[in-house]
Design an enzyme around this catalytic site. Structure first.
Site, PDB file in Angstrom:
ATOM      1  N   ALA A   1       8.071  12.314  94.580  1.00  0.00           N
ATOM      2  CA  ALA A   1       8.760  11.455  95.361  1.00  0.00           C
ATOM      3  C   ALA A   1       8.637  11.604  96.943  1.00  0.00           C
ATOM      4  O   ALA A   1       8.315  13.038  97.287  1.00  0.00           O
ATOM      5  CB  ALA A   1      10.115  11.292  95.241  1.00  0.00           C
TER       6      ALA A   1
ATOM      7  N   GLY B   1       3.832   8.418  97.799  1.00  0.00           N
ATOM      8  CA  GLY B   1       2.661   8.107  98.756  1.00  0.00           C
ATOM      9  C   GLY B   1       1.412   8.538  97.693  1.00  0.00           C
ATOM     10  O   GLY B   1       0.689   7.900  97.733  1.00  0.00           O
TER      11      GLY B   1
ATOM     12  N   ASP C   1       9.761  14.454  89.570  1.00  0.00           N
ATOM     13  CA  ASP C   1      10.726  14.871  90.646  1.00  0.00           C
ATOM     14  C   ASP C   1      11.911  15.160  90.388  1.00  0.00           C
ATOM     15  O   ASP C   1      12.409  14.427  89.303  1.00  0.00           O
ATOM     16  CB  ASP C   1      10.383  13.729  91.960  1.00  0.00           C
ATOM     17  CG  ASP C   1      10.886  14.420  93.211  1.00  0.00           C
ATOM     18  OD1 ASP C   1       9.983  14.637  94.098  1.00  0.00           O
ATOM     19  OD2 ASP C   1      11.982  14.435  93.456  1.00  0.00           O
TER      20      ASP C   1
ATOM     21  N   ASP D   1       2.878  19.065  95.369  1.00  0.00           N
ATOM     22  CA  ASP D   1       3.350  19.311  96.736  1.00  0.00           C
ATOM     23  C   ASP D   1       4.498  19.773  96.969  1.00  0.00           C
ATOM     24  O   ASP D   1       5.759  19.161  96.831  1.00  0.00           O
ATOM     25  CB  ASP D   1       3.328  17.898  97.139  1.00  0.00           C
ATOM     26  CG  ASP D   1       3.744  17.481  98.617  1.00  0.00           C
ATOM     27  OD1 ASP D   1       3.748  18.413  99.357  1.00  0.00           O
ATOM     28  OD2 ASP D   1       3.683  16.329  99.035  1.00  0.00           O
TER      29      ASP D   1
ATOM     30  N   CYS E   1       4.015  20.719 103.495  1.00  0.00           N
ATOM     31  CA  CYS E   1       4.060  20.063 104.891  1.00  0.00           C
ATOM     32  C   CYS E   1       4.650  21.006 105.948  1.00  0.00           C
ATOM     33  O   CYS E   1       5.689  20.959 106.415  1.00  0.00           O
ATOM     34  CB  CYS E   1       4.712  18.798 104.864  1.00  0.00           C
ATOM     35  SG  CYS E   1       6.425  18.655 104.192  1.00  0.00           S
TER      36      CYS E   1
END
Length: 423
Positions: free
Chosen positions: A243, A246, A262, A304, A357
């Site tokens: 989530a 993208g 998720d 991610d 990130c």
């Protein structure tokens, strides 16, 4: 710093509810370490729509400019106000409005004085007036918080720190990932990679061409790189910590059979909305990755991983003030455990992509190094020349920093490594 709530018989004057909400937001971020977006619902409860947006804008700009606002305040006080003093919070809100957001000074101060009723109103009014009479201005390039600047300087050098400060000076452009190239011409802007458009001053996202038709989704260019390293395919892929979706949309549009996992139901709701709007298909699973396992190994796995999120400071300046070494260490430990589990779910010959990130080496380069030392059945698979719109590091992984693509509007800070399972 206790925040006074209006009594049941008290009605705030117009404009004050937004500033009171902004005060709550700053308190949530700076004193309690909450994310700005996570605190928004509670801080703005009972606040009307326009005032809700104003509260967010004031708090976000104050966080973007906090060291410089505090320097102006400290220059006009004989004794330094404590960091958590309500007077300092009120002055930050008044000054950022007058000096950065274009609010007339009389309105900026009038709407914060009720926040310190029963407190140092004269002090707040006097310091605000002294700052303006002195002709003070906020610098064109904001100052990074000292702890953040020191940490990033040690990791990436002076140039990256200077670029990070420049990145705070203006809102970043809007990046869109496209389902296909069909709607690119209608969107305008410019392309920095296949299936990508970058727009400046885009206006409301929902008013852009192709929104209703699901032709694209909002995604920073750096955030699109992990799925680009998996590429097109027709096999199975696990999108872990998927989530808001993208990367799930990228993978589904590239032909993969995607299982998106998720732990957050609220974030998965956004993922489902994105899939519905784009008319793309994926199996969606709510699960904690430390407890869950897929029924079979996949051709590709994209992790991610949860992280400090320090790389998205351009849009979320609260991370500059919330992220501390203890949190980075905690996230790095979780990433190590998740990466070990995700690796077991890749079939021999398959691909594993790890991404965060984050601008912290502990969550990127050091994580990849430990993984390669522990898992000799995997090898690093560097991107081929021209595969990505940014160059790979000499070691073979990808690191975007403040300053990456700066001439074209920059991008978020990311670390991405692609591995092949050899056996």
């Amino acid at each position: 710093m206790p925040i006074r709530q209006p009594s049941a018989t008290t009605v705030d004057p117009p404009g004050v509810p937004a500033r009171r909400a902004a005060l709550k937001l700053l308190d949530a971020v700076l004193r309690r370490g909450e994310a700005l977006e996570a605190a928004l619902a509670g801080a703005t409860r009972g606040v009307a729509g326009a005032d809700r947006g104003l509260a967010h804008a004031v708090a976000a700009e104050a966080l973007r400019r906090l060291p410089d606002l505090d320097a102006l305040i400290d220059a006009q006080t004989r004794q330094r106000l404590p960091d958590d003093a309500k007077a300092r919070f009120a002055l930050r809100i008044a000054l950022v409005q007058a000096l950065a957001l274009g609010t007339p000074p009389h309105a900026a101060i009038a709407t914060v004085l009720p926040l310190v009723d029963g407190g140092p109103r004269k002090l707040v009014h006097g310091v605000f007036g002294s700052v303006l009479r002195a002709g003070a201005q906020l610098p064109a390039i904001p100052t990074l918080p000292p702890e953040t600047a020191t940490r990033w300087r040690a990791a990436w050098g002076d140039a990256a720190v200077a670029a990070a400060a420049r990145a705070l000076a203006a809102p970043p452009p809007l990046d869109l990932s496209l389902k296909d190239e069909g709607g690119a011409a209608m969107l305008g802007g410019r392309s920095l990679a296949p299936l990508h458009r970058r727009l400046d001053d885009a206006g409301p996202v929902t008013a852009l061409p192709g929104f209703g038709e699901g032709g694209w989704w909002v995604q920073d260019l750096a955030a699109s790189l992990p799925a680009r390293l998996i590429g097109a395919g027709a096999g199975t892929v696990l999108d872990l910590c998927a989530a808001p979706g993208g990367k799930t949309c990228q993978l589904a549009a590239a032909g993969w059979r995607v299982t998106a996992v998720d732990a957050s139901e609220s974030r998965l709701a956004r993922l489902r909305d994105n899939l519905m709007r784009t008319r793309l298909v994926a199996d969606v699973v709510r699960a904690d990755l430390l407890d869950w396992a897929p029924p079979a190994a996949a051709d590709a796995v994209l992790l991610d991983a949860p992280c400090s999120a320090s790389g998205i400071f351009r849009r979320h300046p609260d991370v500059l003030h919330r992220v501390r070494p203890a949190q980075i260490a905690e996230m790095a430990d979780l990433q190590t455990r998740l990466l070990a589990r995700a690796a077991d779910w890749v079939r021999p010959g398959g691909t594993l992509v790890y991404a965060t990130c984050s601008l912290e080496p502990e969550e990127g380069e050091e994580q990849a190094g430990r993984f390669m030392a522990a898992r000799l059945d995997f090898s690093l698979a560097p991107p081929a020349q021209g595969e990505l719109p940014v160059a790979a590091a000499a070691q073979g992984w990808v690191r975007t920093l403040p300053g990456t693509l700066e001439a074209d509007g920059g991008c978020d800070g990311f670390f991405i490594a692609r591995f092949r399972r050899d056996r």
